[in-house]
Enzyme design. Structure first.
Site, mmCIF file in Angstrom:
data_model
loop_
_atom_site.group_PDB
_atom_site.id
_atom_site.type_symbol
_atom_site.label_atom_id
_atom_site.label_comp_id
_atom_site.label_asym_id
_atom_site.label_seq_id
_atom_site.Cartn_x
_atom_site.Cartn_y
_atom_site.Cartn_z
ATOM 1 N N LYS A 46 -2.393 -28.745 -42.761
ATOM 2 C CA LYS A 46 -3.722 -28.508 -43.340
ATOM 3 C C LYS A 46 -4.064 -27.025 -43.355
ATOM 4 O O LYS A 46 -4.692 -26.530 -44.290
ATOM 5 C CB LYS A 46 -4.781 -29.285 -42.555
ATOM 6 C CG LYS A 46 -4.982 -30.708 -43.009
ATOM 7 C CD LYS A 46 -6.213 -31.286 -42.322
ATOM 8 C CE LYS A 46 -6.421 -32.743 -42.696
ATOM 9 N NZ LYS A 46 -7.601 -33.307 -41.999
ATOM 10 N N ARG A 79 5.636 -38.571 -38.576
ATOM 11 C CA ARG A 79 4.908 -38.258 -39.796
ATOM 12 C C ARG A 79 5.881 -38.084 -40.956
ATOM 13 O O ARG A 79 7.068 -37.794 -40.762
ATOM 14 C CB ARG A 79 4.077 -36.992 -39.625
ATOM 15 C CG ARG A 79 4.911 -35.738 -39.440
ATOM 16 C CD ARG A 79 4.081 -34.460 -39.593
ATOM 17 N NE ARG A 79 3.058 -34.324 -38.576
ATOM 18 C CZ ARG A 79 1.765 -34.254 -38.867
ATOM 19 N NH1 ARG A 79 1.354 -34.347 -40.120
ATOM 20 N NH2 ARG A 79 0.884 -34.106 -37.900
ATOM 21 N N GLU A 91 -9.649 -36.198 -39.794
ATOM 22 C CA GLU A 91 -10.621 -35.145 -39.511
ATOM 23 C C GLU A 91 -11.081 -34.584 -40.857
ATOM 24 O O GLU A 91 -10.247 -34.207 -41.686
ATOM 25 C CB GLU A 91 -9.988 -34.034 -38.685
ATOM 26 C CG GLU A 91 -9.511 -34.464 -37.310
ATOM 27 C CD GLU A 91 -8.770 -33.336 -36.601
ATOM 28 O OE1 GLU A 91 -9.423 -32.352 -36.218
ATOM 29 O OE2 GLU A 91 -7.534 -33.446 -36.464
#
Length: 558
Positions: free
Chosen positions: A271, A261, A35
């Site tokens: 983020k 992850r 994104e």
């Protein structure tokens, strides 16, 4: 498939089995779908290496770079550009397969119309708060919307008018009609579209109806005919929803596979939190060398190869864990030990004067560029009467087993001569200004014919030839291994390390660095590995310390 995939993992096992059964006509096609709402970080690097690596290692394999640009509120062209640059820098190529979710906005809308007509979607007039309040909990079912049983014709009319901009922002959403009693909260009539009067970085003001991430994500994979949609574990509970959409549409369905992850100690990879660090100016931008962003790691001096090796050694797992940043440092040292040019840099200089060396005489001494690589050759270093050495390499009253310079002690100057300290010059406050030594001219190259032992070896630079430099020494950005482990009433910001950056001014480096270029890497003898920073100019070189010489990971391994 190359030998590199012989060390298998559960993802490769699934792909290999799919190839055996010809599930996707012997195709392997992955994607990396960021994104564009921030800069990529070390966790994304693992996904990049995994997805592009799979495409590389299977015959005919492909990997797309696709931007999930469905939220114009948070997305910017700056983030798109930085992501493209990062993936290229890591060494991967998507060839002609650069895509955007916004490329498919028209097709996604037609898919939505299809679900509305088949009775699988409806327009809900409830507010966002009302929808949240009626969604239910993990223990209680949700409550159906009073607008859930509108006819397909009414829903289609409302959806068309939503697209035409007839309604206020946030006044209506399009929802999937699934099951408000499902134990999977994602299946309780999730929103598919919302009204937003925001300009998109690619489509401008063409749309005021934007797809929700969960609606768009699976469609993008389907449209691009991805075979294996590799996601992190938080998307495991979303997989039934993605499958439901594609089955309801009768569309092509990829295999979604989830993995853990990569989280790294002493930093954050959220983020939102990285954005907070930048916007509140706790760091000097997304590429601050203390940041775990790929651009920050690059500026600090890490290489694509060291990051790839780090990701490979961390491996692919099914459970979340935390990796030690010391492993990345270890991977970098392994690479740099064989490739980095050795140079001399004095970070806290004090003048050393060789009183019996001829004044105004310049002697060029040969020094190897890398003892691990004979093909790296040698360079010429100017040696003169006045030199700079490290202030910490001299003590007036040294303890036992101190092998550096002291009054009456002899040391070796790297690649030069033995020198013995005879006296010092001090200012009125007793601070040492100069160290006066004599040299033995019969010890050129740093050894003597009589075989006497000199245990201390010091690096140095010529006063007349030294270049000015600023050196930035970085430590962990956070004091705690887990920055989120904060005291009650505080957040991760309270764990910031106030000493994460130490700027050393007045440093002196050898003359051979005058043509050093941005991102060029060196080993400063006895100090560590350093990289030329973009802030360098013709008057002042700026270096970032990537890692010190000491390898804490190797020590842990032993």
């Amino acid at each position: 498939m190359s030998d590199s995939t012989t060390a298998t993992n559960f993802i490769l096992d699934i792909i290999n089995n799919d190839l055996k059964t010809e599930k996707y006509d012997n195709r392997v096609h992955t994607r990396f779908p960021p994104e564009p709402n921030g800069y990529l970080h070390i966790g994304h690097a693992a996904s990049i290496c995994l997805n592009f690596g799979i495409a590389r290692d299977y015959e005919g394999g492909k990997c797309n770079l696709r931007f999930d640009d469905t939220n114009p509120i948070k997305e910017e062209q700056e983030f798109v550009d930085s992501i493209i640059q990062d993936v290229k820098w890591l060494g991967f190529d998507w060839e002609d397969r650069l895509f955007f979710a916004s490329d498919y906005f028209d097709q996604m809308y037609e898919y939505a119309v299809q679900l509305v007509k088949s009775g699988h979607a409806y327009v809900d007039d409830q507010t966002g708060d009302q929808i949240r309040q009626t969604r239910g909990t993990l223990k209680e079912p949700g409550i159906e919307s009073p607008f859930r049983n509108r006819t397909p014709e009414e829903n289609l009319d409302l959806l068309t008018r939503m697209k035409a901009g007839e309604f206020e922002e946030g006044s209506r959403v399009l929802r999937a009609k699934i099951d408000m009693t499902s134990p999977n909260m994602n299946m309780r009539d999730p929103a598919m579209y919302r009204i937003l009067y925001r300009s998109h970085h690619r489509t401008g003001n063409k749309w005021c109806l934007y797809p929700m991430y969960d609606w768009a994500h699976g469609l993008e994979d389907s449209i691009e005919k991805i075979t294996h949609s590799i996601c992190t574990l938080e998307f495991e509970d979303h997989r039934p929803l993605y499958d439901w959409f594609l089955i309801a549409l009768g569309a092509y369905r990829p295999q979604q596979i989830e993995f853990a992850r990569i989280n790294v100690n002493y930093t954050v990879t959220s983020k939102r939190k990285l954005m907070q660090l930048v916007t509140e100016k706790h760091v000097q931008g997304w590429d601050d060398p203390r940041m775990p962003t790929i651009s920050g790691l690059r500026r600090r001096g890490y290489t694509p190869e060291s990051i790839q090796i780090f990701c490979e050694r961390v491996g692919i797992n099914k459970r979340d864990g935390v990796s030690d940043i010391a492993l990345l440092d270890h991977c970098y040292r392994e690479e740099m030990n064989n490739s980095a040019k050795r140079v001399m840099a004095v970070l806290d200089p004090i003048k050393l004067i060789i009183t019996n060396y001829p004044e105004n005489h310049v002697e060029m001494l040969s020094s190897e560029n890398n003892p691990e690589d004979p093909e790296a050759g040698t360079r010429q270093i100017p040696f003169t009467r006045e030199l700079y050495i490290e202030r910490t390499d001299f003590m007036e009253d040294p303890p036992k087993k101190y092998f550096r310079l002291a009054l009456g002690k002899e040391v070796r100057l790297k690649q030069a001569y033995y020198v013995t300290c005879e006296s010092v010059v001090k200012d009125k406050d007793g601070n040492i200004l100069e160290i006066h030594c004599v040299y033995d001219p019969n010890t050129k190259g740093g050894w003597s014919q009589d075989g006497r032992k000199v245990r201390g070896t010091l690096h140095w630079v010529s006063v007349d030839h030294a270049l000015d430099a600023e050196v930035r020494v970085y430590e962990h950005l956070f004091l705690k291994e887990n920055p989120n482990d904060a005291e009650e009433g505080k957040d991760f910001i309270s764990n910031l390390n106030p000493n994460s950056l130490n700027i050393l001014a007045g440093c002196k480096v050898e003359q051979s660095l005058k043509d050093a270029t941005v991102e060029e890497k060196y080993q400063f003898l006895r100090h560590g590995y350093f990289c030329v920073d973009k802030d360098s100019n013709s008057d002042l070189l700026v270096f970032n310390r990537t890692v010190p010489l000491r390898d804490s990971w190797a020590k842990k391994g032993k």
